[in-house]
Write a protein that holds these residues in place. Structure first.
Motif, mmCIF file in Angstrom:
data_model
loop_
_atom_site.group_PDB
_atom_site.id
_atom_site.type_symbol
_atom_site.label_atom_id
_atom_site.label_comp_id
_atom_site.label_asym_id
_atom_site.label_seq_id
_atom_site.Cartn_x
_atom_site.Cartn_y
_atom_site.Cartn_z
ATOM 1 N N ALA A 1 -0.991 2.180 -11.258
ATOM 2 C CA ALA A 1 -1.087 2.820 -9.941
ATOM 3 C C ALA A 1 -1.943 4.082 -10.023
ATOM 4 C CB ALA A 1 0.310 3.148 -9.416
ATOM 5 N N VAL A 2 -1.797 4.853 -11.106
ATOM 6 C CA VAL A 2 -2.612 6.065 -11.278
ATOM 7 C C VAL A 2 -4.094 5.707 -11.302
ATOM 8 C CG1 VAL A 2 -3.230 7.875 -12.922
ATOM 9 C CG2 VAL A 2 -0.828 7.418 -12.424
ATOM 10 N N GLN A 3 -4.448 4.655 -12.030
ATOM 11 C CA GLN A 3 -5.854 4.232 -12.095
ATOM 12 C C GLN A 3 -6.378 3.856 -10.715
ATOM 13 O OE1 GLN A 3 -6.081 1.079 -14.966
ATOM 14 N NE2 GLN A 3 -5.524 2.395 -16.694
ATOM 15 N N SER A 4 -5.574 3.117 -9.955
ATOM 16 C CA SER A 4 -6.009 2.695 -8.618
ATOM 17 C C SER A 4 -6.173 3.891 -7.691
ATOM 18 C CB SER A 4 -5.001 1.702 -8.043
ATOM 19 O OG SER A 4 -5.428 1.216 -6.799
ATOM 20 N N TYR A 5 -5.191 4.818 -7.721
ATOM 21 C CA TYR A 5 -5.293 6.013 -6.885
ATOM 22 C C TYR A 5 -6.530 6.840 -7.257
ATOM 23 C CZ TYR A 5 -0.513 5.325 -5.100
ATOM 24 O OH TYR A 5 0.605 4.835 -4.485
ATOM 25 N N GLN A 6 -6.785 6.957 -8.557
ATOM 26 C CA GLN A 6 -7.928 7.760 -8.994
ATOM 27 C C GLN A 6 -9.242 7.130 -8.544
ATOM 28 O OE1 GLN A 6 -7.480 10.829 -10.609
ATOM 29 N NE2 GLN A 6 -9.603 10.951 -9.892
ATOM 30 N N MET A 7 -9.331 5.790 -8.592
ATOM 31 C CA MET A 7 -10.519 5.095 -8.095
ATOM 32 C C MET A 7 -10.707 5.357 -6.605
ATOM 33 S SD MET A 7 -10.172 1.474 -10.140
ATOM 34 C CE MET A 7 -11.591 0.736 -9.327
ATOM 35 N N ALA A 8 -9.589 5.430 -5.867
ATOM 36 C CA ALA A 8 -9.681 5.710 -4.432
ATOM 37 C C ALA A 8 -10.212 7.120 -4.197
ATOM 38 C CB ALA A 8 -8.309 5.541 -3.779
ATOM 39 N N VAL A 9 -9.731 8.092 -4.981
ATOM 40 C CA VAL A 9 -10.207 9.472 -4.837
ATOM 41 C C VAL A 9 -11.695 9.560 -5.144
ATOM 42 C CG1 VAL A 9 -10.017 11.812 -5.777
ATOM 43 C CG2 VAL A 9 -7.949 10.489 -5.305
ATOM 44 N N ASP A 10 -12.132 8.883 -6.210
ATOM 45 C CA ASP A 10 -13.539 8.943 -6.609
ATOM 46 C C ASP A 10 -14.458 8.299 -5.584
ATOM 47 O OD1 ASP A 10 -12.668 10.197 -8.893
ATOM 48 O OD2 ASP A 10 -12.670 8.379 -10.117
ATOM 49 N N SER A 11 -13.961 7.311 -4.856
ATOM 50 C CA SER A 11 -14.808 6.588 -3.900
ATOM 51 C C SER A 11 -14.899 7.277 -2.546
ATOM 52 C CB SER A 11 -14.281 5.163 -3.708
ATOM 53 O OG SER A 11 -13.005 5.184 -3.089
ATOM 54 N N ILE B 1 -10.170 -8.414 -1.169
ATOM 55 C CA ILE B 1 -10.976 -7.660 -0.194
ATOM 56 C C ILE B 1 -11.803 -6.595 -0.906
ATOM 57 C CG2 ILE B 1 -10.868 -6.199 1.862
ATOM 58 C CD1 ILE B 1 -8.160 -7.526 2.492
ATOM 59 N N ALA B 2 -11.173 -5.888 -1.867
ATOM 60 C CA ALA B 2 -11.873 -4.801 -2.549
ATOM 61 C C ALA B 2 -13.048 -5.296 -3.386
ATOM 62 C CB ALA B 2 -10.894 -4.037 -3.439
ATOM 63 N N ALA B 3 -12.996 -6.563 -3.791
ATOM 64 C CA ALA B 3 -14.074 -7.105 -4.630
ATOM 65 C C ALA B 3 -15.357 -7.336 -3.838
ATOM 66 C CB ALA B 3 -13.615 -8.404 -5.280
ATOM 67 N N HIS B 4 -15.272 -7.390 -2.509
ATOM 68 C CA HIS B 4 -16.449 -7.642 -1.672
ATOM 69 C C HIS B 4 -17.059 -6.311 -1.238
ATOM 70 C CE1 HIS B 4 -16.035 -12.021 -1.183
ATOM 71 N NE2 HIS B 4 -14.740 -11.774 -1.297
ATOM 72 N N LYS B 5 -18.274 -6.053 -1.646
ATOM 73 C CA LYS B 5 -18.953 -4.797 -1.331
ATOM 74 C C LYS B 5 -19.463 -4.750 0.110
ATOM 75 C CE LYS B 5 -18.419 -3.465 -5.558
ATOM 76 N NZ LYS B 5 -17.434 -2.419 -5.873
ATOM 77 N N HIS C 1 -15.863 1.137 3.759
ATOM 78 C CA HIS C 1 -14.663 1.888 3.388
ATOM 79 C C HIS C 1 -13.718 1.067 2.510
ATOM 80 C CE1 HIS C 1 -16.106 4.653 6.392
ATOM 81 N NE2 HIS C 1 -15.958 3.751 7.356
ATOM 82 N N VAL C 2 -14.262 0.209 1.679
ATOM 83 C CA VAL C 2 -13.408 -0.629 0.848
ATOM 84 C C VAL C 2 -12.669 0.208 -0.192
ATOM 85 C CG1 VAL C 2 -15.113 -1.165 -0.941
ATOM 86 C CG2 VAL C 2 -13.358 -2.848 -0.363
ATOM 87 N N GLY C 3 -13.198 1.407 -0.489
ATOM 88 C CA GLY C 3 -12.542 2.255 -1.487
ATOM 89 C C GLY C 3 -11.144 2.662 -1.083
ATOM 90 N N ARG C 4 -10.899 2.777 0.225
ATOM 91 C CA ARG C 4 -9.568 3.178 0.681
ATOM 92 C C ARG C 4 -8.519 2.120 0.370
ATOM 93 N NH1 ARG C 4 -9.911 6.592 6.298
ATOM 94 N NH2 ARG C 4 -11.656 7.946 5.719
ATOM 95 N N LEU C 5 -8.944 0.888 0.181
ATOM 96 C CA LEU C 5 -7.985 -0.158 -0.162
ATOM 97 C C LEU C 5 -7.322 0.102 -1.504
ATOM 98 C CD1 LEU C 5 -9.648 -3.516 0.940
ATOM 99 C CD2 LEU C 5 -7.590 -2.466 1.839
ATOM 100 N N TYR D 1 -12.559 -9.287 7.725
ATOM 101 C CA TYR D 1 -11.873 -8.166 7.072
ATOM 102 C C TYR D 1 -10.510 -7.927 7.719
ATOM 103 C CZ TYR D 1 -10.846 -3.391 5.600
ATOM 104 O OH TYR D 1 -10.238 -2.275 5.092
ATOM 105 N N CYS D 2 -10.463 -7.967 9.042
ATOM 106 C CA CYS D 2 -9.212 -7.720 9.758
ATOM 107 C C CYS D 2 -8.162 -8.782 9.423
ATOM 108 C CB CYS D 2 -9.477 -7.684 11.256
ATOM 109 S SG CYS D 2 -8.043 -7.222 12.250
#
Length: 716
Positions: A174-184, A145-149, A153-157, A119-120
């Protein structure tokens, strides 16, 4: 997995050429012992780090190397050597891939993987791609990276993905990605969620959805009172012209300042006894920050500047400097917001500023109210309402020194614009007496001196301005360069503008001055290069620059290149008589009179009082085998100037071509009469000249005889 230290087996050591001191003593002792016992069969000791033997040891060595590469990448990133950071990140990712393959081959059924290290390595690679503005590659790795569960804390990506999309101006994605981050994110990360929502609001602003952005920012500002979100809220409400919410948002900003000021005062300046350093007028020039297009946050550079301004080398309280930086940022945001609010809250700008100033005073921000008074005067100046600007600035003359100095500086500028250089210099001196390091006042004084052709003292004033403010001194250096240019000191003028060019790279005005100075110096090739650079810097092609390039190439003797630039200038601005006449002459020179004709016709329109252009039009018709049109133009010219013998000769010749015998005879007779009159006039002039010369010769002879007589009288 963390690496373990491996055990050392002395039997595996081999000899080395260089040993440390302890090892050398051991070897000497063993050699002496062997010589005493005469044991010739004794073997020599050797020392060398043993190579890993097992698969796990090889894997651990590879992990160590990956960690070293990641540390090297992070160190390069810290000093902003982004290409080197990316190169080390690529090596780390490649080596990590080999490590995974190695462990898979060692244990195909249950391969052991170091998930944290993988991951690093992948995250660092994506981050370095992002730092190098390689957005597509960064996005690909972040999404990988985000595709691997399996990663925590992959949601922060999704925030990083949103930032990349934001920089690519793909705001909806970008709005969709930010919203997914908030939901996660879990509910415990409330502050982080608010900051992400602030980024979403920025995207709405760019998409023109100000209502959605304002609603979101209102929630963010209520829970997270930071100036950067408040100023964006002010912008949205200004666009929506929602006066009520706009006024409430401005008052909310002032409450934020109260809290920031109170905390700043409670912290107290380090190594002092209650005195607070002067903040000075806040800088209203904000820049875009990461994740926020309208404001900037405190940077380490800002805080470092504040440290250096304290004037001592003692250690300082980091918390104090952070609070000081936040207070400055808040003040800067409030002044910016005030300038946006004033024209909206009232149809009369003056009344709008009055409401803002009263609100500032009511909320304990008198210092900002005074600064806004100066800003109000500057607003009047921009609208050319100089009477109101004078009235506002005059009210500061009896106030505190700092604001009076600022007002005097602007009054000096106003008087200078009106051509009242005495009062301009007077107020500049007032501002300088209040603050000798007032660079703008020194510049105003230098301008007044330069207008009086007192160039030496003007030069000193500009130098002083640069010495006191070496960061924001572009005007001083520019005016200094112009002063040297006026003094015909080309080398020093070039030195000034080169220095300014290093501070403000690709500034069109600076590049123009450098090009102009090279032309004045006679360095044609360098002047051409800088004028070409200027042409690329301008958003639209400039006819003056194109014409100047044409002049330089003509001086150089390259008429083909001169034609290209002159023609470009003509297309952009077909009213430059010099360019029009050159193009017409160029076509005549290249035996293309039909192409020269429209340029001479254009010149005749631009300069109708000059008879030369009508003759050139007629000549172009004649050379283009259009004798009838040429005859018509020559005849019109003859009616205006009936005694022009050159025109009559052309008419006689054209009438012969057109078989116009009567007209040809008429013009021939008139031409003969005019030439006879000219010949007679020339003869009269020659006789008059000869008579004058003879008279002068007689006078000289008489004078010589008189002198000889006088000399004879003196003889004994």
């Amino acid at each position: 997995m963390s690496a373990r230290p491996s055990s050392i087996n002395p039997a595996k050591f081999k000899s080395e050429a260089t040993l440390n001191s302890t090892t050398s003593l051991c070897v000497a002792f063993i050699a002496n012992y062997l010589s005493l016992t005469k044991n010739t069969a004794a073997s020599a000791f050797s020392f060398q780090k043993r190579l890993p033997e097992t698969s796990e040891e090889i894997a651990r060595e590879m992990e160590k190397e990956i960690n070293k590469l990641l540390e090297a990448s992070a160190a390069a990133h810290q000093v902003q050597d982004f290409p080197q950071a990316l190169a080390q990140a690529k090596k780390a990712a490649d080596l990590n891939k080999k490590l995974e393959l190695h462990r898979k081959n060692a244990n195909p059924k249950h391969p052991e993987q170091n998930i944290d290290l993988t991951y690093c390595a992948h995250f660092n690679l994506a981050n370095q791609y992002h730092a190098n503005k390689m957005h597509d590659e960064a996005l690909r790795w972040y999404q990988h990276i985000a595709a691997h569960k399996r990663y925590a804390h992959v949601g922060r990506l999704r925030v990083n993905i949103g930032n990349v999309l934001y920089e690519q101006k793909k705001y909806a994605e970008a709005v969709q990605s930010y919203q997914m981050a908030v939901d996660s994110l879990p509910s415990s990360t409330g502050e982080l969620q608010l900051k992400i929502q602030g980024n979403i609001a920025n995207c709405w602003i760019h998409l023109g959805k100000f209502s959605e952005a304002a609603a979101l920012l209102m929630d963010v500002v209520s829970a997270c009172p930071e100036p950067k979100y408040a100023i964006n809220l002010i912008v949205c409400l200004c666009v929506l012209e929602d006066k009520k919410r706009l006024m409430n948002a401005f008052v909310l900003m002032l409450k934020m300042r109260k809290a920031a000021t109170l905390l700043y005062q409670l912290s107290g300046p380090p190594h002092s006894s209650g005195s607070q350093p002067s903040d000075g007028p806040p800088d209203s020039s904000g820049g875009p920050g990461h994740g926020n297009p309208l404001t900037r946050s405190n940077s380490p550079t800002d805080i470092a500047i504040m440290r250096s301004s304290e004037g001592d080398d003692e250690p300082h309280d980091e918390f104090y400097f952070e609070l000081q930086a936040r207070k400055k940022q808040t003040d800067r945001a409030i002044l910016t917001a005030a300038q946006l609010v004033a024209p909206i809250v009232d149809s009369d700008v003056t009344s709008g500023y009055d409401w803002v100033i009263e609100t500032l005073v009511a909320n304990g921000s008198t210092d900002l109210a005074n600064q806004l008074e100066v800003t109000k005067a500057v607003a009047f100046m921009k609208k050319r309402q100089f009477d109101k600007a004078f009235k506002t600035l005059k009210s500061f003359e009896m106030r505190d020194t700092e604001m009076a100095a600022a007002a005097s500086t602007n009054l000096s500028f106003l008087y200078f614009l009106e051509g009242d250089y005495d009062n301009a210099e007077k107020h500049a001196n007032t501002a300088i007496n209040a603050d000798k390091s007032n660079a703008k006042a020194l510049i105003n004084k230098g301008n007044c001196l330069a207008k009086r052709d007192n160039l030496e003292e003007a030069q000193q004033a500009y130098h002083s301005a640069f010495g006191y403010d070496s960061i924001d001194c572009a005007e001083a250096i520019y005016n200094l360069g112009l002063t040297y240019k006026q003094m015909n000191n080309i080398e020093m003028a070039l030195h000034s503008f080169f220095k300014l060019n290093s501070m403000l790279p690709n500034d069109p005005e600076v590049v123009f001055q450098i090009a102009s100075l090279h032309e004045k110096k006679g360095a044609i090739d360098q002047a051409i290069e800088y004028f070409k650079q200027l042409n690329t810097l301008l958003q639209e092609s400039d006819p003056g620059v194109a014409a100047k390039l044409g002049d330089l190439y003509h001086l150089k003797g390259d008429d083909n290149m001169a034609y290209i630039h002159y023609h470009e200038s003509f297309k952009l601005f077909p009213s430059n008589l010099k360019v029009v006449s050159w193009l017409g002459a160029y076509y005549i020179k290249t035996m293309a009179p039909d192409k020269a004709l429209p340029f001479f016709q254009r010149a005749m329109q631009l300069d109708p009082q000059n008879p030369r252009w009508q003759l050139m039009v007629a000549s172009s018709y004649k050379c283009s085998n259009q004798p009838a049109q040429a005859y018509s133009v020559y005849l019109d010219y003859h009616n205006k100037y009936p005694y022009d013998s050159a025109c009559l000769r052309e008419l006689v010749e054209i009438c012969g071509e057109l078989n116009m015998k009567d007209e040809r005879h008429q013009f021939s007779v008139l031409l003969r009469v005019i030439e006879q009159e000219k010949a007679a006039n020339r003869q009269i002039e020659e006789n008059a000249v000869q008579t004058t010369q003879a008279s002068d010769s007689t006078q000289v002879t008489n004078k010589q005889e008189e002198e000889e007589t006088d000399i004879g009288l003196l003889l004994p």
